[in-house]
Design a protein around this motif. Structure first.
Motif, PDB file in Angstrom:
ATOM      1  N   TYR A 111       0.849  -1.181   0.000  1.00 53.19           N
ATOM      2  CA  TYR A 111       0.000   0.000   0.000  1.00 53.19           C
ATOM      3  C   TYR A 111       0.882   1.226   0.000  1.00 53.19           C
ATOM      4  O   TYR A 111       2.052   1.182   0.370  1.00 53.19           O
ATOM      5  CB  TYR A 111      -0.984   0.009   1.176  1.00 53.19           C
ATOM      6  N   GLN A 112       0.305   2.332  -0.490  1.00 52.51           N
ATOM      7  CA  GLN A 112       1.015   3.598  -0.477  1.00 52.51           C
ATOM      8  C   GLN A 112       0.576   4.362   0.753  1.00 52.51           C
ATOM      9  O   GLN A 112      -0.571   4.787   0.865  1.00 52.51           O
ATOM     10  CB  GLN A 112       0.732   4.402  -1.750  1.00 52.51           C
ATOM     11  N   ASP A 113       1.502   4.507   1.687  1.00 52.52           N
ATOM     12  CA  ASP A 113       1.245   5.198   2.944  1.00 52.52           C
ATOM     13  C   ASP A 113       1.332   6.699   2.681  1.00 52.52           C
ATOM     14  O   ASP A 113       2.384   7.315   2.849  1.00 52.52           O
ATOM     15  CB  ASP A 113       2.269   4.737   3.984  1.00 52.52           C
ATOM     16  N   LEU A 114       0.232   7.274   2.245  1.00 57.30           N
ATOM     17  CA  LEU A 114       0.213   8.674   1.811  1.00 57.30           C
ATOM     18  C   LEU A 114       0.581   9.653   2.920  1.00 57.30           C
ATOM     19  O   LEU A 114       1.230  10.665   2.670  1.00 57.30           O
ATOM     20  CB  LEU A 114      -1.172   9.031   1.246  1.00 57.30           C
ATOM     21  N   ASN A 115       0.174   9.369   4.141  1.00 54.21           N
ATOM     22  CA  ASN A 115       0.436  10.290   5.251  1.00 54.21           C
ATOM     23  C   ASN A 115       1.603   9.843   6.131  1.00 54.21           C
ATOM     24  O   ASN A 115       1.837  10.402   7.192  1.00 54.21           O
ATOM     25  CB  ASN A 115      -0.830  10.488   6.098  1.00 54.21           C
ATOM     26  N   SER A 116       2.334   8.819   5.701  1.00 52.38           N
ATOM     27  CA  SER A 116       3.537   8.314   6.390  1.00 52.38           C
ATOM     28  C   SER A 116       3.310   7.970   7.860  1.00 52.38           C
ATOM     29  O   SER A 116       4.192   8.161   8.690  1.00 52.38           O
ATOM     30  CB  SER A 116       4.688   9.323   6.248  1.00 52.38           C
ATOM     31  N   ASN A 117       2.149   7.417   8.175  1.00 47.08           N
ATOM     32  CA  ASN A 117       1.895   7.016   9.558  1.00 47.08           C
ATOM     33  C   ASN A 117       2.158   5.521   9.783  1.00 47.08           C
ATOM     34  O   ASN A 117       1.900   5.000  10.860  1.00 47.08           O
ATOM     35  CB  ASN A 117       0.464   7.375   9.977  1.00 47.08           C
ATOM     36  N   ARG A 118       2.643   4.833   8.734  1.00 46.01           N
ATOM     37  CA  ARG A 118       2.995   3.400   8.785  1.00 46.01           C
ATOM     38  C   ARG A 118       1.804   2.504   9.114  1.00 46.01           C
ATOM     39  O   ARG A 118       1.955   1.423   9.667  1.00 46.01           O
ATOM     40  CB  ARG A 118       4.153   3.140   9.729  1.00 46.01           C
ATOM     41  N   LYS A 119       0.585   2.977   8.754  1.00 45.04           N
ATOM     42  CA  LYS A 119      -0.626   2.180   8.927  1.00 45.04           C
ATOM     43  C   LYS A 119      -1.433   2.252   7.639  1.00 45.04           C
ATOM     44  O   LYS A 119      -1.437   3.285   6.952  1.00 45.04           O
ATOM     45  CB  LYS A 119      -1.490   2.719  10.079  1.00 45.04           C
ATOM     46  N   PHE A 120      -2.116   1.158   7.307  1.00 46.54           N
ATOM     47  CA  PHE A 120      -3.002   1.140   6.152  1.00 46.54           C
ATOM     48  C   PHE A 120      -4.326   1.747   6.581  1.00 46.54           C
ATOM     49  O   PHE A 120      -5.126   1.114   7.277  1.00 46.54           O
ATOM     50  CB  PHE A 120      -3.177  -0.294   5.643  1.00 46.54           C
ATOM     51  N   ASP A 121      -4.544   2.994   6.211  1.00 46.07           N
ATOM     52  CA  ASP A 121      -5.728   3.721   6.634  1.00 46.07           C
ATOM     53  C   ASP A 121      -6.955   3.271   5.845  1.00 46.07           C
ATOM     54  O   ASP A 121      -6.878   3.009   4.641  1.00 46.07           O
ATOM     55  CB  ASP A 121      -5.530   5.224   6.452  1.00 46.07           C
ATOM     56  N   THR A 122      -8.083   3.181   6.552  1.00 52.72           N
ATOM     57  CA  THR A 122      -9.340   2.793   5.931  1.00 52.72           C
ATOM     58  C   THR A 122     -10.446   3.757   6.333  1.00 52.72           C
ATOM     59  O   THR A 122     -10.355   4.451   7.342  1.00 52.72           O
ATOM     60  CB  THR A 122      -9.749   1.361   6.357  1.00 52.72           C
ATOM     61  N   HIS A 123     -11.499   3.758   5.512  1.00 55.39           N
ATOM     62  CA  HIS A 123     -12.711   4.515   5.805  1.00 55.39           C
ATOM     63  C   HIS A 123     -13.646   3.611   6.612  1.00 55.39           C
ATOM     64  O   HIS A 123     -13.288   2.505   7.001  1.00 55.39           O
ATOM     65  CB  HIS A 123     -13.412   4.930   4.501  1.00 55.39           C
ATOM     66  N   LEU A 124     -14.846   4.063   6.762  1.00 60.65           N
ATOM     67  CA  LEU A 124     -15.884   3.298   7.443  1.00 60.65           C
ATOM     68  C   LEU A 124     -16.053   1.928   6.778  1.00 60.65           C
ATOM     69  O   LEU A 124     -15.920   1.801   5.560  1.00 60.65           O
ATOM     70  CB  LEU A 124     -17.197   4.088   7.363  1.00 60.65           C
ATOM     71  N   PHE A 125     -16.298   0.913   7.544  1.00 62.45           N
ATOM     72  CA  PHE A 125     -16.483  -0.460   7.083  1.00 62.45           C
ATOM     73  C   PHE A 125     -15.225  -1.069   6.465  1.00 62.45           C
ATOM     74  O   PHE A 125     -15.296  -2.035   5.710  1.00 62.45           O
ATOM     75  CB  PHE A 125     -17.661  -0.581   6.097  1.00 62.45           C
ATOM     76  N   GLY A 126     -14.059  -0.481   6.741  1.00 64.76           N
ATOM     77  CA  GLY A 126     -12.801  -1.040   6.263  1.00 64.76           C
ATOM     78  C   GLY A 126     -12.468  -0.765   4.812  1.00 64.76           C
ATOM     79  O   GLY A 126     -11.557  -1.381   4.251  1.00 64.76           O
ATOM     80  N   ILE A 127     -13.166   0.158   4.190  1.00 67.41           N
ATOM     81  CA  ILE A 127     -12.877   0.506   2.795  1.00 67.41           C
ATOM     82  C   ILE A 127     -11.547   1.244   2.754  1.00 67.41           C
ATOM     83  O   ILE A 127     -11.341   2.212   3.495  1.00 67.41           O
ATOM     84  CB  ILE A 127     -14.011   1.362   2.202  1.00 67.41           C
ATOM     85  N   PRO A 128     -10.607   0.794   1.903  1.00 65.03           N
ATOM     86  CA  PRO A 128      -9.270   1.407   1.860  1.00 65.03           C
ATOM     87  C   PRO A 128      -9.307   2.905   1.579  1.00 65.03           C
ATOM     88  O   PRO A 128     -10.039   3.368   0.697  1.00 65.03           O
ATOM     89  CB  PRO A 128      -8.567   0.658   0.724  1.00 65.03           C
ATOM     90  N   ALA A 129      -8.507   3.661   2.328  1.00 66.02           N
ATOM     91  CA  ALA A 129      -8.372   5.099   2.139  1.00 66.02           C
ATOM     92  C   ALA A 129      -7.065   5.432   1.434  1.00 66.02           C
ATOM     93  O   ALA A 129      -6.814   6.585   1.103  1.00 66.02           O
ATOM     94  CB  ALA A 129      -8.435   5.809   3.485  1.00 66.02           C
ATOM     95  N   GLU A 130      -6.212   4.410   1.227  1.00 73.42           N
ATOM     96  CA  GLU A 130      -4.918   4.614   0.574  1.00 73.42           C
ATOM     97  C   GLU A 130      -4.776   3.590  -0.563  1.00 73.42           C
ATOM     98  O   GLU A 130      -5.347   2.495  -0.490  1.00 73.42           O
ATOM     99  CB  GLU A 130      -3.777   4.447   1.582  1.00 73.42           C
ATOM    100  N   PRO A 131      -4.018   3.950  -1.609  1.00 77.88           N
ATOM    101  CA  PRO A 131      -3.825   3.023  -2.724  1.00 77.88           C
ATOM    102  C   PRO A 131      -3.167   1.724  -2.246  1.00 77.88           C
ATOM    103  O   PRO A 131      -2.294   1.747  -1.383  1.00 77.88           O
ATOM    104  CB  PRO A 131      -2.898   3.791  -3.665  1.00 77.88           C
TER     105      PRO A 131
END
Length: 136
Positions: free
Chosen positions: A80-100
């Protein structure tokens, strides 16, 4: 006895051969964050605990990354591309990916992440080059 020992050592060396896994990555948001790459060697560990990790800056839309000396075998790659460099795979509600993100074989899941069997690739001793496209 020496001959048998030599044969066992030679067979062990042959089974432990390693090659490079080269990833041709596409669909990267150039200049934003970093790519977090994981290599998994079983269905049980897939997307939980990688046996090899690599972090590289996301410098261009298309990149080639190499994972050297990977023992021949069956693996799956997730990144995944960690866009905000927080070293976590960010998701939206219901686990929908927020990052590529992307997976080997460009595998896709249904109502969740893909399965290991859909993403598995075989890396021979001479190495392998495979292509992964990131999804938004």
């Amino acid at each position: 006895m020496k001959m048998i020992f030599s044969l066992v050592v030679a067979m062990s060396a042959a089974s432990a051969q390693a090659g490079d896994l080269t990833l041709e990555l596409h669909g990267i948001q150039a200049g934003k964050g970093q790519l977090m790459i994981g290599v998994f060697d079983s269905a049980e560990s897939f997307l939980k605990k990688s046996m090899r990790k690599l972090v590289v800056p996301a410098t261009s839309a298309d990149m080639t990354v190499s994972l050297p000396n990977l023992p021949e075998g069956v693996y799956a790659v997730s990144l995944y591309q960690d866009l905000n460099s927080n070293r976590k795979f960010d998701t939206h509600l219901f686990g929908i990916p927020a990052e590529p993100y992307g997976v080997s074989n460009n595998a896709e899941g249904f109502m969740g992440p893909p399965k290991f069997d859909a993403a598995k690739i075989t890396v021979p001793a001479q190495g392998l080059t495979t292509s992964i496209k990131l999804h938004d």
